[in-house]
Write an enzyme that holds these catalytic residues in place. Structure first.
Site, PDB file in Angstrom:
ATOM      1  N   ASP A 100       0.849  -1.196   0.000  1.00  0.00           N
ATOM      2  CA  ASP A 100       0.000   0.000   0.000  1.00  0.00           C
ATOM      3  C   ASP A 100       0.880   1.241   0.000  1.00  0.00           C
ATOM      4  O   ASP A 100       2.079   1.165   0.288  1.00  0.00           O
ATOM      5  CB  ASP A 100      -0.917   0.018   1.233  1.00  0.00           C
ATOM      6  CG  ASP A 100      -0.127   0.020   2.539  1.00  0.00           C
ATOM      7  OD1 ASP A 100       0.829  -0.780   2.652  1.00  0.00           O
ATOM      8  OD2 ASP A 100      -0.434   0.831   3.438  1.00  0.00           O
ATOM      9  N   GLU A 165      -0.046  -0.994   5.779  1.00  0.00           N
ATOM     10  CA  GLU A 165       1.045  -0.464   6.601  1.00  0.00           C
ATOM     11  C   GLU A 165       0.914   1.031   6.843  1.00  0.00           C
ATOM     12  O   GLU A 165       1.116   1.513   7.952  1.00  0.00           O
ATOM     13  CB  GLU A 165       2.400  -0.765   5.934  1.00  0.00           C
ATOM     14  CG  GLU A 165       3.590  -0.580   6.872  1.00  0.00           C
ATOM     15  CD  GLU A 165       4.147   0.833   6.942  1.00  0.00           C
ATOM     16  OE1 GLU A 165       4.937   1.095   7.848  1.00  0.00           O
ATOM     17  OE2 GLU A 165       3.766   1.687   6.112  1.00  0.00           O
TER      18      GLU A 165
HETATM   19  N1  BES Z   1       8.572   3.212   5.142  1.00  0.00           N
HETATM   20  C1  BES Z   1       7.968   3.889   6.231  1.00  0.00           C
HETATM   21  C2  BES Z   1       8.693   3.688   7.540  1.00  0.00           C
HETATM   22  C3  BES Z   1       9.922   4.519   7.733  1.00  0.00           C
HETATM   23  C4  BES Z   1       9.966   5.837   7.316  1.00  0.00           C
HETATM   24  C5  BES Z   1      10.971   3.965   8.383  1.00  0.00           C
HETATM   25  C6  BES Z   1      11.096   6.583   7.527  1.00  0.00           C
HETATM   26  C7  BES Z   1      12.086   4.706   8.598  1.00  0.00           C
HETATM   27  C8  BES Z   1      12.162   6.016   8.146  1.00  0.00           C
HETATM   28  C9  BES Z   1       6.554   3.404   6.408  1.00  0.00           C
HETATM   29  O1  BES Z   1       5.897   3.228   5.190  1.00  0.00           O
HETATM   30  C10 BES Z   1       5.767   4.434   7.182  1.00  0.00           C
HETATM   31  O2  BES Z   1       5.731   5.557   6.789  1.00  0.00           O
HETATM   32  N2  BES Z   1       5.158   4.056   8.285  1.00  0.00           N
HETATM   33  C11 BES Z   1       4.291   4.890   9.047  1.00  0.00           C
HETATM   34  C12 BES Z   1       3.696   4.026  10.113  1.00  0.00           C
HETATM   35  C13 BES Z   1       2.541   4.645  10.876  1.00  0.00           C
HETATM   36  C14 BES Z   1       1.338   4.911   9.998  1.00  0.00           C
HETATM   37  C15 BES Z   1       2.124   3.745  12.011  1.00  0.00           C
HETATM   38  C16 BES Z   1       5.063   6.069   9.640  1.00  0.00           C
HETATM   39  O3  BES Z   1       6.202   5.918  10.113  1.00  0.00           O
HETATM   40  O4  BES Z   1       4.523   7.182   9.625  1.00  0.00           O
HETATM   41 ZN    ZN Z   2       7.041   2.089   3.956  1.00  0.00          ZN
END
Ligand code: BES
Ligand code: ZN
Length: 512
Positions: A100, A165
């Site tokens: 997603d 996710e």
């Molecule tokens: N790929 C990211 C996670 C990420 C971003 C890891 C930057 C390390 C550095 C992931 O898709 C994401 O954005 N996750 C959300 C999770 C939340 C909705 C619980 C986030 O971190 O905002």
């Molecule tokens: Zn991600």
């Protein structure tokens, strides 16, 4: 990987660059936006089916697990489990990725259509190109390469791809718990690998052993029955929006200092050893400013030296204010008094901070501040997502296998980094299985995930496929029993502190 096979594998990957780009274009063309299931559930499902079809084509076993949170009111996409089984005696790696994406519209300031992959100057622009479609799909092309070259996979590969996710992995936590039980899908997994974060810089690869957690809040102030004309009614009523902006302003100061009592209490003090880790990281404050879209009008960041800047992005909590639902946000002027508004803000959490404890502190703070306003309006506070921070051990053989793979492809040792972002299921996987999770980022720091003009460098894509492929073979070389066969009780905190004791199954109690 033997030298001979490695070269053949690299050549195969190089020859197929155009095909990988074509397939990524197909994937990016499916707007699988999980935060808007009302309009995009079909697209998220289509993206999952598209990926499943590739695993099926490659002869893998697949299973769509019905989302455990489905109800009469809401249907979530299923979780895609796949498996390339070679030999029960071999170890098993499980790779996780998400299919997603975040929302995107050209009007947000994109130079090109976000859901059309556009190649320009060695970069592939499109929503989801780097986060996380490009990296997640790499595994399939690696399996395909082995088949084309007639070489067995060095270990069993299990695949766990989700479609929620970006909206807090709805349903995946329950699935991980169930699938981690004896005899279930995750029970025999020995190592996990996730490629869903980014390098700290643009040129040097890294392995990531820490993530921050998240506590995402919604604070609602409900005022009048419906929106009103500010000319008619302004002056007569307590306005919800006025209350809300005052409340939101009490959360954090303009230097990023969190003003909520109790939030900093559980933050670990900095040790000299940890402090020293930051010195060697390949990170330059000036280029960070130039290349990440963070440049301020006055060119000033909150911290101007590498160590403080990285520590505040990785090892201290932060509070960000994201938006206000129900408030006027269009262009021009609208003289409205919004009836009710909901403020959105979140804290990125660090190890030892419990989202539930943070919720208590935030609620107490907002209630106290609201009481000071003596407003007749109604206050409602809700924790929407909660995830704990995660910290691993880069000395684990899983990390060391990845480090060797990085060296073979890039000719340098990776940096060991932590991240400010969150991948909430990382800790859930560890808790459910006791196995090690490696974060092996492929994309560069300036890929602009979640932002306008998200991109994936072709060189990162190509080298990423190579690194992940070599990593499999390095994992396959690890001697000793399967970590997942170890049935002994988990090591205690003290035992875990003993160097080398971190790996159940390698130095676990049942071998002592
Ligand atoms: N790929 C990211 C996670 C990420 C971003 C890891 C930057 C390390 C550095 C992931 O898709 C994401 O954005 N996750 C959300 C999770 C939340 C909705 C619980 C986030 O971190 O905002
Ligand atoms: Zn991600």
């Amino acid at each position: 990987m033997s030298e001979g096979f490695q070269q053949k594998f690299f050549d195969h990957v190089d020859k197929n660059q155009a095909l990988y780009i074509e397939r990524l274009a197909e994937a990016v063309g499916i707007p699988s936006i999980s935060s808007d299931l009302e309009n995009h559930l079909g697209d998220v499902n289509q993206m999952i089916d598209w990926t499943k079809a590739h695993i099926d084509r490659l002869g893998g076993k697949t299973n769509l697990v019905v989302n455990p949170l489905n109800s009469d009111k809401i249907t979530y996409p299923p979780i895609l489990l796949g498996e390339f089984h070679v030999d029960p005696k071999k170890k098993t790696v499980c790779v996780y990725g998400h299919l997603d994406v975040q929302p995107a519209e050209k009007d947000d300031g994109w130079d090109t259509e976000p859901f059309t992959l556009v190649e320009k100057d060695g970069k592939l622009y499109g929503r989801g190109s780097t986060d996380d479609k490009g990296p997640a799909l790499s595994w399939l092309w690696i399996v395909e390469a082995h088949q084309a070259l007639g070489v067995d996979l060095p270990l069993n590969i299990k695949i766990m791809y989700e479609g929620m996710e970006e909206y807090g992995s709805e349903g995946l936590f329950e699935t991980i718990r169930d699938e981690g039980k004896p005899g279930q899908f995750l029970d025999d997994v020995d190592f996990f690998c996730i490629s869903d974060n980014y390098w700290v810089g643009k040129t040097k690869p890294c392995l990531t052993y820490g993530l921050r957690g998240l506590a995402y809040f919604q604070v609602g102030v409900k005022g009048c029955e419906q929106d009103l004309h500010s000319g008619n009614h302004g002056g007569g009523i307590h306005e919800a929006m006025t209350d809300l902006v005052r409340l939101m302003a009490t959360l954090v100061d303009t230097n990023g200092k969190i003003l909520v009592d109790g939030v900093m209490d559980s933050v670990k003090p900095l040790t000299p050893e940890e402090e020293a880790l930051y010195e060697s990281i390949d990170f330059n404050v000036e280029s960070y400013k130039e290349e990440n879209g963070v440049k301020n009008v006055s060119d000033k960041l909150l911290y101007d030296n590498k160590k403080d800047l990285l520590m505040h992005r990785w090892r201290y909590p932060t509070l960000s204010i994201h938006g206000i639902e129900g408030a006027f946000s269009g262009k021009g002027a609208k003289t409205v008094i919004p009836a009710g508004v909901k403020g959105k803000f979140s804290l990125r959490l660090v190890p030892d901070q419990d989202p539930k404890q943070i919720e208590k502190c935030v609620k107490a703070h907002l209630e106290t501040e609201f009481a000071k306003l003596q407003s007749p309006n109604k206050l409602e506070i809700e924790l929407i997502h909660g995830a704990v921070a995660w910290l691993s051990d880069p000395k684990h053989p899983n990390y060391q296998a990845a480090a060797r793979a990085v060296e073979k492809v890039y000719g340098c040792e990776p940096d060991y980094t932590r991240e400010g972002g969150s991948i909430p299921i990382t800790s859930a996987i560890e808790e459910a299985t006791g196995m090690n999770v490696l974060l092996l980022p492929i994309g560069a720091c300036d890929d602009m995930a979640h932002s306008q003009n998200e991109k994936y460098n072709i060189s990162n894509m190509m080298n990423g496929i190579k690194v992940l492929g070599v990593y499999l073979h390095e994992l396959g070389k690890i001697q000793g029993p399967k970590p997942s066969d170890c049935k002994c009780i988990p090591l205690t905190q003290e035992e875990l502190m003993v160097p080398g004791a971190f790996l159940r199954g390698f130095k676990c109690k049942c071998e002592m």
